[in-house]
Design an enzyme around this catalytic site. Structure first.
Site, PDB file in Angstrom:
ATOM      1  CG  ASP A  89      40.267 -53.582  -9.955  1.00 21.47           C
ATOM      2  OD1 ASP A  89      41.266 -53.324  -9.249  1.00 21.47           O
ATOM      3  OD2 ASP A  89      39.111 -53.408  -9.573  1.00 21.47           O
ATOM      4  CG  ASP A 145      45.767 -55.319 -12.291  1.00 26.96           C
ATOM      5  OD1 ASP A 145      44.591 -55.131 -11.918  1.00 26.96           O
ATOM      6  OD2 ASP A 145      46.703 -54.554 -11.975  1.00 26.96           O
TER       7      ASP A 145
END
Length: 290
Positions: free
Chosen positions: A212, A210
């Site tokens: 973040d 991802d």
């Protein structure tokens, strides 16, 4: 020199290595308590391997409760010489996208609730972690990851946070814009520091899941999205592990970076002042110098 024995510490989604010959899950007792799980041992392409699921099978340990000292001690007791850590991470860089792998070469340690050293009162030691990963082993891990079909970024700074919660938006922006970090995770510290104290070559492979929370087009971390990306990464992570033996020769030369001699000048406590009971706990990690 001794033969190479590869240790793989598997992160989220990676709980075994397939294809090991003579595979067996073995229990290892350590002075630091029980490791995260039994350790899967066997050989692949004639090279001995030991696999440890960092969170335990079934993911029972949080990043804070992982028994890091017991894990590294157990691998050392099994004769491991080279440790490749595989873990899920968030990215602070647009070009380091979910699904990519990063070969970490630096850390900023922001953890605070973990035991970070094998040494202490009774036997004091200070090792250098200026270069906390092994460049030789990191290059091998990069080659294995590329062969497994991953897009690999060679080099990156890993921000180790305590967790288990993800970053606030303000923290994410600070780590990215002010501190210049590249990826964020919760488990490589104190793991890397302990591996250095145990004189093990250590490489870190960050599997990005991802962005973040800093990325304006992605918003906050979505656990369901992480899990979907994690499953794709895990297959490549297992293939990476399986590709290590073919790239690490059985006859192991001394580490050019000195990882395997980190304790040569590290212990400061005079022999007559050392606590015998405490020193006994160091038999595996520091037996070479003690």
């Amino acid at each position: 020199m001794n033969d190479t024995v590869i240790g793989v510490i598997g992160g989220s989604g990676i709980y075994e290595i397939e294809g090991l010959e003579g595979s067996e899950w073995v229990a290892v007792d350590t002075p630091w308590g029980e490791p995260s799980d039994r350790i899967l041992t066997g050989s692949l392409n004639g090279v001995r391997m030991a696999f440890l699921p960092r969170h335990g099978r079934g993911h029972v340990h949080s990043p804070t409760t992982v028994p890091y000292r017991a894990n590294i001690d157990a691998l050392k007791r099994l004769g491991v010489t080279d440790v490749v850590s595989v873990s899920a991470c968030g990215s602070f860089r647009e070009e380091m996208a979910p699904g990519d792998f990063v070969i970490v070469d630096q850390f900023i340690d922001r953890t605070f609730a973990r035991e970070k050293s094998f040494f202490g009162t009774g036997c004091v030691a200070h090792v250098s972690v200026a270069h906390p990963t092994c460049a030789r082993l990191g290059a091998v891990a990069a080659e294995a990851a590329e062969a497994a079909g991953a897009k690999v970024h060679r080099g990156g700074t890993y921000l180790a946070m305590e967790g288990p919660q993800f970053s606030t938006l303000a923290e994410s922006r600070m780590y990215r814009e002010v501190w210049g970090c590249d990826v964020i995770g919760m488990t490589n510290m104190p793991e890397a520091k302990l591996a250095r104290e145990a004189e093990l070559c250590y490489a870190s492979v960050a599997m990005i899941t991802d962005y973040d929370s800093w990325h304006p087009d992605h918003g906050e971390v979505d656990v369901s999205e992480i899990i979907r990306t994690l499953m794709g990464n895990a297959e490549k992570g297992r293939a990476l592990a399986a590709g290590l033996p073919g790239r690490l020769s059985g006859e192991r030369a001394a580490c050019g970076q000195g990882c395997d001699r980190a304790l040569d000048h590290a212990i400061l406590t005079r022999p007559e002042a050392r606590d015998p009971e405490f020193v006994a706990k160091l038999d595996a990690v520091a037996g070479r110098v003690l």
